[in-house]
Design a protein around this motif. Structure first.
Motif, mmCIF file in Angstrom:
data_model
loop_
_atom_site.group_PDB
_atom_site.id
_atom_site.type_symbol
_atom_site.label_atom_id
_atom_site.label_comp_id
_atom_site.label_asym_id
_atom_site.label_seq_id
_atom_site.Cartn_x
_atom_site.Cartn_y
_atom_site.Cartn_z
ATOM 1 N N ALA A 248 -5.148 -5.134 7.969
ATOM 2 C CA ALA A 248 -3.848 -4.719 8.512
ATOM 3 C C ALA A 248 -3.012 -4.014 7.458
ATOM 4 C CB ALA A 248 -3.101 -5.943 9.047
ATOM 5 N N THR A 249 -3.095 -4.490 6.219
ATOM 6 C CA THR A 249 -2.352 -3.837 5.134
ATOM 7 C C THR A 249 -2.855 -2.424 4.905
ATOM 8 O OG1 THR A 249 -1.957 -5.966 4.054
ATOM 9 C CG2 THR A 249 -1.766 -3.993 2.688
ATOM 10 N N ARG A 250 -4.157 -2.233 4.951
ATOM 11 C CA ARG A 250 -4.718 -0.893 4.765
ATOM 12 C C ARG A 250 -4.334 0.033 5.921
ATOM 13 N NH1 ARG A 250 -10.585 0.206 3.141
ATOM 14 N NH2 ARG A 250 -9.548 1.983 2.185
ATOM 15 N N ILE A 251 -4.348 -0.507 7.132
ATOM 16 C CA ILE A 251 -3.974 0.306 8.284
ATOM 17 C C ILE A 251 -2.514 0.724 8.180
ATOM 18 C CG2 ILE A 251 -3.581 0.249 10.776
ATOM 19 C CD1 ILE A 251 -6.109 -1.473 10.998
ATOM 20 N N ALA A 252 -1.639 -0.221 7.828
ATOM 21 C CA ALA A 252 -0.217 0.083 7.702
ATOM 22 C C ALA A 252 0.050 1.127 6.630
ATOM 23 C CB ALA A 252 0.554 -1.196 7.386
ATOM 24 N N ALA A 253 -0.784 1.124 5.591
ATOM 25 C CA ALA A 253 -0.609 2.093 4.506
ATOM 26 C C ALA A 253 -1.204 3.460 4.842
ATOM 27 C CB ALA A 253 -1.251 1.556 3.232
ATOM 28 N N GLY A 254 -1.882 3.562 5.979
ATOM 29 C CA GLY A 254 -2.475 4.837 6.380
ATOM 30 C C GLY A 254 -3.782 5.153 5.686
ATOM 31 N N ASP A 255 -4.400 4.139 5.040
ATOM 32 C CA ASP A 255 -5.614 4.374 4.259
ATOM 33 C C ASP A 255 -6.799 4.806 5.119
ATOM 34 O OD1 ASP A 255 -4.195 3.629 2.050
ATOM 35 O OD2 ASP A 255 -5.066 1.618 1.894
ATOM 36 N N LEU A 256 -6.782 4.474 6.421
ATOM 37 C CA LEU A 256 -7.927 4.765 7.282
ATOM 38 C C LEU A 256 -7.641 5.882 8.279
ATOM 39 C CD1 LEU A 256 -8.984 1.077 8.039
ATOM 40 C CD2 LEU A 256 -9.875 2.595 6.272
ATOM 41 N N ASP A 257 -6.486 6.520 8.166
ATOM 42 C CA ASP A 257 -6.097 7.529 9.155
ATOM 43 C C ASP A 257 -7.066 8.705 9.208
ATOM 44 O OD1 ASP A 257 -3.967 5.985 9.801
ATOM 45 O OD2 ASP A 257 -2.432 7.258 8.872
ATOM 46 N N ALA A 258 -7.668 9.049 8.089
ATOM 47 C CA ALA A 258 -8.547 10.215 8.036
ATOM 48 C C ALA A 258 -10.013 9.858 8.262
ATOM 49 C CB ALA A 258 -8.391 10.926 6.687
ATOM 50 N N ALA A 259 -10.277 8.641 8.682
ATOM 51 C CA ALA A 259 -11.662 8.185 8.862
ATOM 52 C C ALA A 259 -12.004 8.149 10.351
ATOM 53 C CB ALA A 259 -11.850 6.805 8.254
ATOM 54 N N PRO A 260 -12.780 9.108 10.847
ATOM 55 C CA PRO A 260 -13.114 9.121 12.278
ATOM 56 C C PRO A 260 -13.772 7.831 12.753
ATOM 57 C CG PRO A 260 -13.729 11.206 11.251
ATOM 58 C CD PRO A 260 -13.328 10.285 10.143
ATOM 59 N N LEU A 261 -14.589 7.204 11.896
ATOM 60 C CA LEU A 261 -15.283 5.988 12.310
ATOM 61 C C LEU A 261 -14.330 4.816 12.527
ATOM 62 C CD1 LEU A 261 -18.477 6.081 10.047
ATOM 63 C CD2 LEU A 261 -18.333 6.539 12.510
ATOM 64 N N ALA A 262 -13.120 4.925 11.999
ATOM 65 C CA ALA A 262 -12.141 3.850 12.156
ATOM 66 C C ALA A 262 -11.221 4.073 13.349
ATOM 67 C CB ALA A 262 -11.309 3.715 10.884
ATOM 68 N N ALA A 263 -11.413 5.166 14.094
ATOM 69 C CA ALA A 263 -10.466 5.531 15.154
ATOM 70 C C ALA A 263 -10.296 4.430 16.195
ATOM 71 C CB ALA A 263 -10.920 6.836 15.822
ATOM 72 N N GLY A 264 -11.384 3.838 16.633
ATOM 73 C CA GLY A 264 -11.284 2.789 17.646
ATOM 74 C C GLY A 264 -10.517 1.589 17.142
ATOM 75 N N MET A 265 -10.801 1.168 15.937
ATOM 76 C CA MET A 265 -10.109 0.014 15.368
ATOM 77 C C MET A 265 -8.625 0.303 15.182
ATOM 78 S SD MET A 265 -11.031 -2.177 11.925
ATOM 79 C CE MET A 265 -10.327 -0.971 10.789
ATOM 80 N N LEU A 266 -8.297 1.524 14.734
ATOM 81 C CA LEU A 266 -6.898 1.891 14.551
ATOM 82 C C LEU A 266 -6.162 1.876 15.891
ATOM 83 C CD1 LEU A 266 -7.188 4.856 12.018
ATOM 84 C CD2 LEU A 266 -6.434 2.533 11.538
ATOM 85 N N ARG A 267 -6.782 2.440 16.924
ATOM 86 C CA ARG A 267 -6.148 2.469 18.242
ATOM 87 C C ARG A 267 -5.879 1.061 18.751
ATOM 88 N NH1 ARG A 267 -8.493 1.617 22.775
ATOM 89 N NH2 ARG A 267 -10.587 2.105 21.995
ATOM 90 N N ARG A 268 -6.850 0.186 18.652
ATOM 91 C CA ARG A 268 -6.660 -1.170 19.147
ATOM 92 C C ARG A 268 -5.616 -1.928 18.331
ATOM 93 N NH1 ARG A 268 -12.125 -0.232 20.209
ATOM 94 N NH2 ARG A 268 -12.695 -0.769 18.076
ATOM 95 N N HIS A 269 -5.620 -1.728 17.035
ATOM 96 C CA HIS A 269 -4.630 -2.396 16.190
ATOM 97 C C HIS A 269 -3.231 -1.958 16.584
ATOM 98 C CE1 HIS A 269 -2.985 -4.233 12.515
ATOM 99 N NE2 HIS A 269 -2.218 -3.151 12.456
ATOM 100 N N ARG A 270 -3.051 -0.677 16.794
ATOM 101 C CA ARG A 270 -1.702 -0.174 17.130
ATOM 102 C C ARG A 270 -1.292 -0.589 18.525
ATOM 103 N NH1 ARG A 270 -3.316 5.200 13.743
ATOM 104 N NH2 ARG A 270 -2.567 4.404 11.722
ATOM 105 N N ASP A 271 -2.261 -0.677 19.445
ATOM 106 C CA ASP A 271 -1.949 -1.189 20.785
ATOM 107 C C ASP A 271 -1.485 -2.643 20.707
ATOM 108 O OD1 ASP A 271 -2.573 1.181 21.997
ATOM 109 O OD2 ASP A 271 -4.558 0.553 22.719
ATOM 110 N N ALA A 272 -2.168 -3.422 19.853
ATOM 111 C CA ALA A 272 -1.878 -4.846 19.768
ATOM 112 C C ALA A 272 -0.547 -5.123 19.081
ATOM 113 C CB ALA A 272 -2.995 -5.562 19.022
ATOM 114 N N THR A 273 -0.154 -4.228 18.164
ATOM 115 C CA THR A 273 1.064 -4.464 17.404
ATOM 116 C C THR A 273 2.262 -3.710 17.971
ATOM 117 O OG1 THR A 273 0.467 -2.687 15.862
ATOM 118 C CG2 THR A 273 -0.213 -4.937 15.271
ATOM 119 N N GLY A 274 2.023 -2.952 19.034
ATOM 120 C CA GLY A 274 3.122 -2.244 19.689
ATOM 121 C C GLY A 274 3.516 -0.987 18.957
#
Length: 274
Positions: A248-274
């Motif tokens: 969650a800390t890495r996602i909040a920092a934007g560390d995975l924004d440029a990683a296509p393989l992380a797209a699904g995880m990022l979408r679900r995390h943001r859905d879950a956290t509003g």
């Protein structure tokens, strides 16, 4: 290290980051060493036999050639390994298959081929696993699965041959090496996720496993590693919480924004956290 003098050792992945330093340390301690890697080589006087360990037909004759060259076998170090990104939500591809082949099945084949010689000398086998065998990380499912399966194989092997052959597993964390290049290229660097450690520390842990009076079951490479293994084994819910917090800390920092393989995880995390 006097316990290694004149011991006959086979090291897989001998040309890699761990393998080279391990061969050098074993030789310095007086052991007689033969390595195995994809291409034949010589590392500071240590002969390296060329073999594709994912080829079932190539492994037995290569191990036999190494044992013949050494005149027997006292220690096998299954060190060969590969990594790469592999989200668990996606179907397994060639990257996944390669990691399962190299990290698990190649070690299984090599061990099976070496066991008669090891049993004859009451020798030892050491498996180089990973902290991720017990503390898996998202987006690296194949590596974690292959290393956890390797530990399960070692545990089963210990029950079968432990009266005659010592079986140990070593658990490194992150070490700077080319094994992480493909993961970093995919925008999934482990920087900030796993605390780096030195190659020398991993080699020292392998040597401890090889020279202990009784073969230790599990060997951490650092004090922090011992704590992490204990938490993973005895408090798995806490371990999961720690991994989720790190992600969650890495996602909040934007560390995975440029990683296509992380797209699904990022979408679900943001859905879950509003």
């Amino acid at each position: 290290m006097s316990a290694l003098a004149q011991r006959r050792v086979l090291v897989t992945g001998a040309s890699g980051t761990f393998g080279r330093q391990l061969c050098a340390a074993l030789t310095a301690a007086g052991a007689r060493v033969v390595g195995v890697d994809r291409q034949p080589d010589s590392i500071d006087g240590v002969p390296v036999l060329g073999c594709d360990l994912t080829d079932p037909d190539a492994v037995p004759p290569t191990v036999a050639a190494a044992v013949d060259r050494l005149g027997g076998l006292d220690l096998l170090v299954n060190n060969a390994g590969v990594g790469g990104p592999a989200p668990a939500e996606l179907p397994p591809d060639e990257v996944v298959r390669q990691q399962l082949e190299v990290n698990l099945l190649a070690a299984w084949r090599t061990t099976a081929a070496a066991l008669p010689a090891l049993e004859a000398t009451r020798g030892r086998v050491v498996f180089v696993a990973s902290r991720m065998a017990l503390l898996p990380l998202p987006l690296a499912a194949a590596y974690g699965v292959s290393k956890r399966a390797l530990v399960a194989y070692a545990d089963a092997l210990r029950h079968e041959v432990g009266t005659h052959v010592g079986v140990s597993v070593v658990y490194p964390s992150m070490v700077a090496s080319p094994i992480h290049d493909s993961t970093a290229d995919a925008g999934l660097s482990l920087e900030g996720v796993s605390r780096p450690e030195t190659v020398q520390g991993v080699v020292a842990a392998i040597l401890r496993a090889a020279t202990a009076r009784r073969a230790p079951r599990d060997v951490a490479t650092t004090r922090r590693g011992r704590l992490e293994l204990a938490v993973a084994r005895h408090a798995p819910t806490l371990a999961d919480r720690l991994v989720r917090r790190t992600v969650a800390t890495r996602i909040a920092a934007g560390d995975l924004d440029a990683a296509p393989l992380a797209a699904g995880m990022l979408r679900r995390h943001r859905d879950a956290t509003g």
